[in-house]
Enzyme design. Structure first.
Site, PDB file in Angstrom:
ATOM      1  N   ARG A 104       0.884  -1.179   0.000  1.00  0.00           N
ATOM      2  CA  ARG A 104       0.000   0.000   0.000  1.00  0.00           C
ATOM      3  C   ARG A 104       0.909   1.212   0.000  1.00  0.00           C
ATOM      4  O   ARG A 104       1.724   1.392   0.914  1.00  0.00           O
ATOM      5  CB  ARG A 104      -0.910   0.004   1.229  1.00  0.00           C
ATOM      6  CG  ARG A 104      -1.591   1.345   1.414  1.00  0.00           C
ATOM      7  CD  ARG A 104      -2.710   1.315   2.418  1.00  0.00           C
ATOM      8  NE  ARG A 104      -3.862   0.623   1.876  1.00  0.00           N
ATOM      9  CZ  ARG A 104      -5.081   0.676   2.411  1.00  0.00           C
ATOM     10  NH1 ARG A 104      -5.285   1.369   3.511  1.00  0.00           N
ATOM     11  NH2 ARG A 104      -6.084   0.016   1.870  1.00  0.00           N
ATOM     12  N   ASP A 222     -17.296   7.087  -1.331  1.00  0.00           N
ATOM     13  CA  ASP A 222     -16.060   6.907  -0.562  1.00  0.00           C
ATOM     14  C   ASP A 222     -15.784   8.228   0.149  1.00  0.00           C
ATOM     15  O   ASP A 222     -16.452   9.244  -0.128  1.00  0.00           O
ATOM     16  CB  ASP A 222     -14.921   6.533  -1.533  1.00  0.00           C
ATOM     17  CG  ASP A 222     -13.615   6.150  -0.829  1.00  0.00           C
ATOM     18  OD1 ASP A 222     -13.634   5.953   0.415  1.00  0.00           O
ATOM     19  OD2 ASP A 222     -12.573   6.066  -1.505  1.00  0.00           O
ATOM     20  N   CYS A 261     -16.352   1.441   0.626  1.00  0.00           N
ATOM     21  CA  CYS A 261     -15.220   0.563   0.957  1.00  0.00           C
ATOM     22  C   CYS A 261     -14.808   0.667   2.428  1.00  0.00           C
ATOM     23  O   CYS A 261     -14.121  -0.217   2.932  1.00  0.00           O
ATOM     24  CB  CYS A 261     -14.032   0.886   0.059  1.00  0.00           C
ATOM     25  SG  CYS A 261     -13.364   2.542   0.284  1.00  0.00           S
ATOM     26  N   ARG A 289     -13.473  -8.777   1.457  1.00  0.00           N
ATOM     27  CA  ARG A 289     -12.056  -8.516   1.206  1.00  0.00           C
ATOM     28  C   ARG A 289     -11.256  -9.788   1.504  1.00  0.00           C
ATOM     29  O   ARG A 289     -10.344 -10.160   0.767  1.00  0.00           O
ATOM     30  CB  ARG A 289     -11.551  -7.370   2.099  1.00  0.00           C
ATOM     31  CG  ARG A 289     -12.104  -6.003   1.773  1.00  0.00           C
ATOM     32  CD  ARG A 289     -11.625  -5.492   0.438  1.00  0.00           C
ATOM     33  NE  ARG A 289     -10.177  -5.389   0.351  1.00  0.00           N
ATOM     34  CZ  ARG A 289      -9.443  -4.380   0.827  1.00  0.00           C
ATOM     35  NH1 ARG A 289     -10.029  -3.355   1.415  1.00  0.00           N
ATOM     36  NH2 ARG A 289      -8.125  -4.367   0.690  1.00  0.00           N
TER      37      ARG A 289
HETATM   38  N1   CP Z   1     -11.197  -0.319   2.455  1.00  0.00           N
HETATM   39  C1   CP Z   1      -9.913  -0.376   2.846  1.00  0.00           C
HETATM   40  O1   CP Z   1      -8.986  -0.595   2.063  1.00  0.00           O
HETATM   41  O2   CP Z   1      -9.757  -0.197   4.192  1.00  0.00           O
HETATM   42  P1   CP Z   1      -8.379  -0.009   4.962  1.00  0.00           P
HETATM   43  O3   CP Z   1      -7.848   1.353   4.600  1.00  0.00           O
HETATM   44  O4   CP Z   1      -8.767  -0.105   6.406  1.00  0.00           O
HETATM   45  O5   CP Z   1      -7.423  -1.088   4.551  1.00  0.00           O
HETATM   46  N1  NVA Z   2      -9.961   6.602  -1.253  1.00  0.00           N
HETATM   47  C1  NVA Z   2      -9.553   6.161   0.048  1.00  0.00           C
HETATM   48  C2  NVA Z   2      -9.751   4.692   0.195  1.00  0.00           C
HETATM   49  C3  NVA Z   2      -9.406   4.141   1.549  1.00  0.00           C
HETATM   50  C4  NVA Z   2      -9.561   2.650   1.630  1.00  0.00           C
HETATM   51  C5  NVA Z   2      -8.090   6.550   0.275  1.00  0.00           C
HETATM   52  O1  NVA Z   2      -7.284   6.401  -0.651  1.00  0.00           O
HETATM   53  O2  NVA Z   2      -7.771   7.002   1.366  1.00  0.00           O
END
Ligand code: CP
Ligand code: NVA
Length: 304
Positions: A104, A222, A261, A289
């Site tokens: 991530r 979102d 999400c 998920r």
């Molecule tokens: N939806 C999602 O990816 O949640 P997190 O940021 O908690 O991983």
């Molecule tokens: N759009 C949001 C999604 C989090 C899961 C972000 O990137 O923070």
């Protein structure tokens, strides 16, 4: 077998994506033991985070354990990446220790650099560009509640962000219509819309939430401020007319579902009445998920 990375939905053919959803459904039915789908003992997945996470971190960790493997969590600031070691060198080194990596991060170029130099599968756990694992779980959730997504219509209301981009990829590959309602300042990348058009997909953009949600099968939204966004005040103002409330929900089909999400900010992008209401499937999405990622991991390891 060629290395199997899972970076973005737009890189896959529809058949592979549909078989991943089917496999996720099977794995969900099989439960914790994951049937015969097992990785060899001591198979390790590295979970690398430049940004916070609840769902992605825990669902990947648990998915890997249920497949019989192990995980290693590497947070930003705990590796030499934070002191200037390149992503490419990190990829080469970690590939000598672990069997797969999930990342991530902010810049999507970090993801592609990791995949380019890794000797093991790399999975995208969110970048500024996309969030493919989330949207695979979302497609699975949609289909569980409303049947095949092909031919259906989904409205995305709010910021045309990373999750929206993966929804656009999914719309093309699973052959459904995606209507995006957003302020023009937060519109999708024109290149994404051009790609969808070239592929014969149906991704439409409007500034009117009411127009977008009219008769749709699902409304998705979102957060208004994603991780890494530094213009919160501007976004809150621009997005205020895009809140998903009871009135907007009532403009969708009668049996439409509400998707998000998570994490959510009740009172901003969605009212408590909608997200905690009968049409909301947000916790099924969160659960899925786990199952969708188990299927993705099984595919990456060549088990499926
Ligand atoms: N939806 C999602 O990816 O949640 P997190 O940021 O908690 O991983
Ligand atoms: N759009 C949001 C999604 C989090 C899961 C972000 O990137 O923070």
């Amino acid at each position: 077998m060629a290395l199997r990375h899972f970076i973005d939905i737009d890189e896959f053919d529809s058949k592979t994506l549909c078989s991943l959803i089917a496999s996720a459904r099977d794995l969900k039915a099989e439960g914790k033991a994951s049937g015969n789908c097992r990785v060899p003992p001591s198979t390790v997945l590295a979970l690398m985070f430049d940004k916070p996470s609840t769902r992605t971190r825990v669902s990947f960790d648990v998915a890997m354990r249920q497949l019989g493997g192990e995980t290693l969590v590497l947070n930003s600031g705990e590796t030499q990446l934070g002191r200037g070691e390149t992503v490419a060198d990190t990829a080469r080194v970690l590939s000598r220790y672990v069997d797969a990596m999930m990342l991530r991060t902010g810049p999507h170029s970090n993801m592609t650099e990791l995949a380019e130099h890794a000797g093991v599968p790399v999975i995208n756990g969110l970048t500024e560009r996309s969030h493919p694992c989330q949207v695979m779980a979302d497609v699975m959730t949609f289909e569980e509640t409303k049947g095949p997504i092909t031919g259906k219509t989904v409205a995305w209301v709010g910021d045309a962000n990373n999750v929206a981009n993966s929804w656009a990829h999914a719309a093309v590959k699973f052959n459904f219509t995606l209507r995006i309602a957003c302020p023009k300042e937060l519109s999708p990348d024109p290149a994404l819309l051009e790609w969808a058009k070239q592929e014969g997909g149906f991704v439409e953009v409007t500034n009117s939430p009411q127009e977008a949600v009219d008769g749709v099968d699902a409304i998705v939204t979102d957060v208004w401020v994603s991780m890494g966004d530094d213009d919160a005040e501007k976004r809150m103002k621009l997005l205020a007319p895009y809140r998903v409330d009871e009135e907007l929900m009532a403009t969708a089909a009668k049996d439409a579902i509400f998707m998000h999400c998570l994490p959510a900010h009740r009172g901003d992008e969605v009212t408590a009445g909608v997200i905690d209401g009968a049409q909301s499937v947000v916790f099924d999405e969160a659960e899925n998920r786990l199952h969708a990622q188990k299927a993705i991991l099984a595919w990456c390891f060549g088990l499926k």
